[in-house]
Write an enzyme that holds these catalytic residues in place. Structure first.
Site, PDB file in Angstrom:
ATOM      1  N   TRP A 104       0.830  -1.216   0.000  1.00 51.96           N
ATOM      2  CA  TRP A 104       0.000   0.000   0.000  1.00 51.96           C
ATOM      3  C   TRP A 104       0.854   1.252   0.000  1.00 51.96           C
ATOM      4  CZ3 TRP A 104      -4.288  -1.179  -1.971  1.00 51.96           C
ATOM      5  CH2 TRP A 104      -4.937  -2.383  -1.653  1.00 51.96           C
ATOM      6  N   ASP A 173      -1.845   6.476   6.388  1.00 48.56           N
ATOM      7  CA  ASP A 173      -2.868   5.547   5.915  1.00 48.56           C
ATOM      8  C   ASP A 173      -3.105   4.567   7.066  1.00 48.56           C
ATOM      9  OD1 ASP A 173      -4.385   3.544   4.799  1.00 48.56           O
ATOM     10  OD2 ASP A 173      -3.022   3.144   3.123  1.00 48.56           O
ATOM     11  N   LYS A 197     -12.065  -2.264   6.765  1.00 53.25           N
ATOM     12  CA  LYS A 197     -11.294  -3.181   7.597  1.00 53.25           C
ATOM     13  C   LYS A 197     -11.780  -3.139   9.048  1.00 53.25           C
ATOM     14  CE  LYS A 197      -8.359  -3.495   4.021  1.00 53.25           C
ATOM     15  NZ  LYS A 197      -7.752  -2.579   3.072  1.00 53.25           N
TER      16      LYS A 197
HETATM   17  C1  LIG Z   1      -7.120  -2.112   1.982  1.00 47.44           C
HETATM   18  C2  LIG Z   1      -6.115  -1.045   2.091  1.00 47.44           C
HETATM   19  C3  LIG Z   1      -6.029  -0.004   1.152  1.00 47.44           C
HETATM   20  C4  LIG Z   1      -6.941   0.075  -0.057  1.00 47.44           C
HETATM   21  O1  LIG Z   1      -8.182   0.513   0.317  1.00 47.44           O
HETATM   22  P1  LIG Z   1      -9.357   0.789  -0.745  1.00 47.44           P
HETATM   23  O2  LIG Z   1     -10.434   1.325   0.128  1.00 47.44           O
HETATM   24  O3  LIG Z   1      -9.679  -0.515  -1.391  1.00 47.44           O
HETATM   25  O4  LIG Z   1      -8.861   1.779  -1.736  1.00 47.44           O
HETATM   26  C5  LIG Z   1      -5.084   0.977   1.342  1.00 47.44           C
HETATM   27  N1  LIG Z   1      -4.246   0.946   2.395  1.00 47.44           N
HETATM   28  C6  LIG Z   1      -4.281  -0.032   3.317  1.00 47.44           C
HETATM   29  C7  LIG Z   1      -3.336  -0.011   4.470  1.00 47.44           C
HETATM   30  C8  LIG Z   1      -5.216  -1.061   3.194  1.00 47.44           C
HETATM   31  O5  LIG Z   1      -5.259  -2.048   4.109  1.00 47.44           O
END
Ligand SMILES: *Cc1c(COP(=O)(O)O)cnc(C)c1O
Length: 362
Positions: A104, A173, A197
């Protein structure tokens, strides 16, 4: 188990608290006496105002955010934030640092570089397959922000402490560990987290932005791509993902009122992770893929000594009511995602299954 539900270890979309699903089910046809479903009411109605205001207020309380933070709900997932962050925060020659700790982060860096020229990577853990979190990073004191991925969902690593940036605001993030533990939000200029998540269903991304960062947003950006639009309209400039925001509200209510806040949630999460890591460390059959000190409390990644057994493990676990244990397609192996809504009971059931699988196959 209730309604034949399995223990859910999916990486995302992931388990939600049963209590939240039941509350949705109970009020689904007639929300709060409105005579309409929550997915039928206007986003300009008093019912929805209360939902979104309560979700914002709970976010503020849970994370102890000061008045200088705005709480926004934006569509497009965390992946859109990879672009919105540099677009909104960096002017022509401005610089930003990005720590690369996995899939990511790599995507966030690539997206930022599509848009801006001064994106530096002061540290990366790619040399050892992203199995650790780099320490003693030397950040650019003139950078506008330093971007990190707090928890690496695919590689199973997580910052135990956030790095010292020497005063440069952190941008994080936190898609896969938001609301899983306490931290000092004051050091962050911006936090984003796709809901699917740890705090809700897919379709909405929580964005927390500090006022000084908001002041950097250029006027010339398209309305839907600038944070100021969302901040000025309480995320109601256009029709928001009402159902996703409603579910987030209920999850945050569960966190505050049933769990009792982030200190309590963190204690449970630490206990859950310890059950699995202790088992892995005490076994020659299973091995963890993340280095000690960098291990994630949310995504426990592991291999089985005999690789051919991994597919069998995932299959037999599912047959035993334990779902979602396959590692990400890019890394293989196994992964147990143990977000907030996956309880200690689920983790104990998994540990028991793992011991039995080792006993009969190991
Ligand atoms: C799942 C995830 C993403 C992607 O998220 P989307 O909502 O599908 O764009 C980005 N960063 C992390 C750390 C993730 O676990």
């Amino acid at each position: 188990m209730k309604a034949n539900r399995i223990y859910n270890f999916n990486p995302g979309p992931a388990a939600l608290p049963l209590q939240v699903l039941e509350e949705i089910q109970e009020s689904f046809l007639n929300y709060d006496g409105s005579g309409m479903s929550v997915i039928e009411i206007s986003h300009r109605s008093p019912w929805f105002d209360e939902i979104i205001n309560d979700a914002v207020a709970r976010t503020r309380r849970l994370l102890k955010l000061g008045d200088d933070f705005h709480v926004l709900f934006i569509q497009g997932g965390a992946s859109l934030q990879f672009a919105m962050v540099p677009m909104n925060l960096l002017g022509g020659d401005d610089r930003a640092d990005y720590v690369n700790t996995g899939t990511w982060s790599t995507k966030a860096i690539a997206e930022a570089r599509l848009l801006k020229k001064n994106i530096r990577v002061p540290a990366s853990s790619e040399d050892r397959g992203f199995s650790y979190i780099p320490a003693d990073i030397s950040f650019d004191s003139g950078a506008v922000y330093a971007h990190i991925t707090s928890n690496n969902t695919i590689k199973g690593t997580q910052y135990a402490q956030f790095p010292d940036t020497g005063g440069v605001p952190l941008v994080a993030d936190m898609s896969s560990d938001i609301m899983s533990r306490t931290f000092d939000a004051g050091r962050f200029g911006l936090i984003y987290a796709g809901a699917q998540k740890n705090i809700g269903p897919a379709g909405v991304c929580l964005v927390i932005i500090r006022r000084d960062m908001l002041e950097r947003v250029p006027d010339g950006l398209p309305s839907m791509l600038k944070y100021t639009t969302y901040a000025a309209k309480n995320s109601l400039y256009n029709t928001p993902p009402c159902f996703a925001i409603y579910t987030v509200q209920l999850v945050l209510k569960w966190l505050e009122e049933t769990v009792g806040g982030l200190e309590k949630m963190e204690a449970v999460n630490r206990e859950k992770a310890a059950v699995l890591y202790d088992l892995i460390d005490g076994s020659d059959f299973y091995s963890g893929t993340a280095e000690a000190g960098s291990r994630s409390l949310m995504n426990v990644t592991f291999r089985i000594a005999e690789e051919a057994l991994e597919a069998r493990f995932v299959e037999e676990a599912l047959a035993a009511g334990l779902g979602g244990l396959k590692g990400h397609r890019s890394v293989g192996g196994c992964r147990a995602s143990i977000y907030n809504a996956t309880g200690l009971d689920a983790v104990q059931a998994l540990a028991e299954f793992m011991r039995e699988f080792e006993r009969t196959r190991g």
